[in-house]
Write a protein that holds these residues in place. Sequence first.
Motif, PDB file in Angstrom:
ATOM      1  N   VAL A  54      12.412   4.355  -4.306  1.00  2.40           N
ATOM      2  CA  VAL A  54      12.006   4.416  -2.961  1.00  2.40           C
ATOM      3  C   VAL A  54      12.983   3.209  -2.183  1.00  2.40           C
ATOM      4  N   LEU A  55      13.454   2.212  -3.102  1.00  2.00           N
ATOM      5  CA  LEU A  55      14.118   1.134  -2.392  1.00  2.00           C
ATOM      6  C   LEU A  55      15.523   1.293  -2.178  1.00  2.00           C
ATOM      7  N   ASN A  56      16.077   2.633  -1.970  1.00  2.00           N
ATOM      8  CA  ASN A  56      17.113   2.973  -1.400  1.00  2.00           C
ATOM      9  C   ASN A  56      17.111   4.251  -0.802  1.00  2.00           C
ATOM     10  N   ARG A  57      15.659   4.618  -0.830  1.00  2.00           N
ATOM     11  CA  ARG A  57      15.530   6.093  -0.170  1.00  2.00           C
ATOM     12  C   ARG A  57      16.240   7.364  -0.702  1.00  2.00           C
ATOM     13  N   MET A  58      16.352   7.186  -1.898  1.00  2.00           N
ATOM     14  CA  MET A  58      17.063   8.251  -2.847  1.00  2.00           C
ATOM     15  C   MET A  58      15.962   9.363  -2.911  1.00  2.00           C
ATOM     16  N   ASN A  59      14.750   9.030  -2.729  1.00  2.00           N
ATOM     17  CA  ASN A  59      13.520  10.037  -2.801  1.00  2.00           C
ATOM     18  C   ASN A  59      13.543  11.117  -1.770  1.00  2.00           C
ATOM     19  N   GLU A  60      14.311  10.688  -0.672  1.00  2.00           N
ATOM     20  CA  GLU A  60      14.360  11.530   0.452  1.00  2.00           C
ATOM     21  C   GLU A  60      15.131  12.876   0.224  1.00  2.00           C
ATOM     22  N   ILE A  82      14.886  14.622  -2.198  1.00  2.00           N
ATOM     23  CA  ILE A  82      13.922  15.549  -2.943  1.00  2.00           C
ATOM     24  C   ILE A  82      13.207  16.292  -1.785  1.00  2.00           C
ATOM     25  N   GLU A  83      13.141  17.510  -1.964  1.00  2.00           N
ATOM     26  CA  GLU A  83      12.213  18.584  -0.898  1.00  2.00           C
ATOM     27  C   GLU A  83      10.625  18.326  -0.949  1.00  2.00           C
ATOM     28  N   GLY A  84       9.912  18.010  -0.144  1.00  2.00           N
ATOM     29  CA  GLY A  84       8.538  18.003  -0.056  1.00  2.00           C
ATOM     30  C   GLY A  84       7.975  16.529  -0.534  1.00  2.00           C
ATOM     31  N   VAL A  85       9.050  15.282  -0.657  1.00  2.70           N
ATOM     32  CA  VAL A  85       8.670  13.942  -0.954  1.00  2.70           C
ATOM     33  C   VAL A  85       7.743  13.435   0.388  1.00  2.70           C
ATOM     34  N   LYS A  86       6.632  12.834   0.649  1.00  3.35           N
ATOM     35  CA  LYS A  86       6.056  12.115   1.516  1.00  3.35           C
ATOM     36  C   LYS A  86       5.768  10.849   0.984  1.00  3.35           C
ATOM     37  N   ALA A  90       2.367  10.849  -7.119  1.00  2.00           N
ATOM     38  CA  ALA A  90       3.179  10.116  -8.091  1.00  2.00           C
ATOM     39  C   ALA A  90       3.048   8.690  -7.910  1.00  2.00           C
ATOM     40  N   LEU A  91       2.713   8.213  -6.793  1.00  3.38           N
ATOM     41  CA  LEU A  91       2.526   6.563  -6.938  1.00  3.38           C
ATOM     42  C   LEU A  91       1.188   6.179  -6.029  1.00  3.38           C
ATOM     43  N   LYS A  92       0.600   5.319  -6.652  1.00  5.16           N
ATOM     44  CA  LYS A  92      -0.875   5.026  -5.826  1.00  5.16           C
ATOM     45  C   LYS A  92      -0.778   3.649  -5.217  1.00  5.16           C
ATOM     46  N   ASP A  93      -0.864   3.061  -4.224  1.00  7.55           N
ATOM     47  CA  ASP A  93      -1.059   1.810  -3.825  1.00  7.55           C
ATOM     48  C   ASP A  93      -0.468   0.824  -4.444  1.00  7.55           C
ATOM     49  N   HIS A  96       0.859  -1.204  -0.018  1.00  5.73           N
ATOM     50  CA  HIS A  96       0.119   0.003  -0.017  1.00  5.73           C
ATOM     51  C   HIS A  96       0.921   1.264  -0.033  1.00  5.73           C
ATOM     52  N   LEU A  97       1.813   1.299  -0.874  1.00  5.71           N
ATOM     53  CA  LEU A  97       2.643   2.250  -0.818  1.00  5.71           C
ATOM     54  C   LEU A  97       2.196   3.543  -1.892  1.00  5.71           C
ATOM     55  N   ASP A  98       2.082   4.798  -1.148  1.00  2.00           N
ATOM     56  CA  ASP A  98       1.824   6.018  -1.661  1.00  2.00           C
ATOM     57  C   ASP A  98       2.937   6.999  -1.812  1.00  2.00           C
ATOM     58  N   LEU A  99       3.171   7.635  -2.748  1.00  2.00           N
ATOM     59  CA  LEU A  99       4.530   8.950  -2.752  1.00  2.00           C
ATOM     60  C   LEU A  99       3.888   9.873  -3.381  1.00  2.00           C
ATOM     61  N   PHE A 100       4.122  10.965  -2.673  1.00  3.91           N
ATOM     62  CA  PHE A 100       3.784  12.426  -2.963  1.00  3.91           C
ATOM     63  C   PHE A 100       5.035  13.293  -3.204  1.00  3.91           C
ATOM     64  N   TYR A 101       4.940  14.111  -4.177  1.00  5.22           N
ATOM     65  CA  TYR A 101       5.709  15.363  -4.454  1.00  5.22           C
ATOM     66  C   TYR A 101       5.034  16.632  -3.929  1.00  5.22           C
ATOM     67  N   GLY A 102       4.813  16.875  -2.793  1.00  4.85           N
ATOM     68  CA  GLY A 102       4.143  18.159  -2.174  1.00  4.85           C
ATOM     69  C   GLY A 102       2.719  17.540  -2.134  1.00  4.85           C
TER      70      GLY A 102
END
Length: 254
Positions: A48-54, A56-60, A18-21, A8-14
């Motif tokens: 996501v798999l090595n936390r590189m998105n972290e 990027i500012e505003g990623v949740k 960008a990714l849903k469930d 159930h992964l969701d990812l948001f840029y602000g």
Amino acid sequence: MSLFEVEHLDLFYGDKQALKDVNLSIEEKKITAFIGPSGCGKSTFLRVLNRMNEIIEGVKITGSVRFEGKDLHTDYDAMELRRRVGMVFQKPNPFPMSIFDNVAYGPRLLKRHTRAQLADLVEESLRQSALFDDVKDRLKASALSLSGGQQQRLCLARTLASNPEVILMDEPTSALDPISTAKIEELMVELKERYTIIVVTHNMQQASRVSDDVAFFLVDAERRGYLVESGKTQEVFFNPKDTRTEQYINGRFG
């Protein structure tokens, strides 16, 4: 054995999702290919798999991501995770230093090797990436003097030198000629004996040639990437569960 378990992964840029469930298991010592049209979140999910998105500012990110049974975000130090889950990017990105120093960069940061051990590790990593014979007489030369295909293999050697367990590859052959592409594909198949490999590719022939498992992503009307289906490569390619998978693999869209 499942190395990654994503639920159930969701990812948001602000405010933009960008990714849903996304729900996906990734097996150890296999090659898993992420396929799908541009903009469907394949590379975002890979990061996501090595936390590189972290970075990027505003990623949740919400949902659960587990690596070796532990929570990816709370049970691991980010830098140590990125050593264990290394990454090779779409465009070769050698550092502006010597071939030797590129490969030695990660181990030097860890400060765990003598000079002799470091030299042995550099040679081993270059051999694993099928580059040593090309560069053994010019290890002090600039990495930028290498061809594109050689630079990509150097980046792979640099990743291997840090002793990862997983290698993430984001379209690693998209900028390479056919001969260099074939070498990278051969290396991927050889390396899965020791590593788990996860690759993003737009090349359906490549996915069918090298991967054991495949995950097909699409994007909805609100530009949110989602997983359509996943499974063994031969099953997904020749007996897909979803008609959209069949249409994409057969080139009817994307």
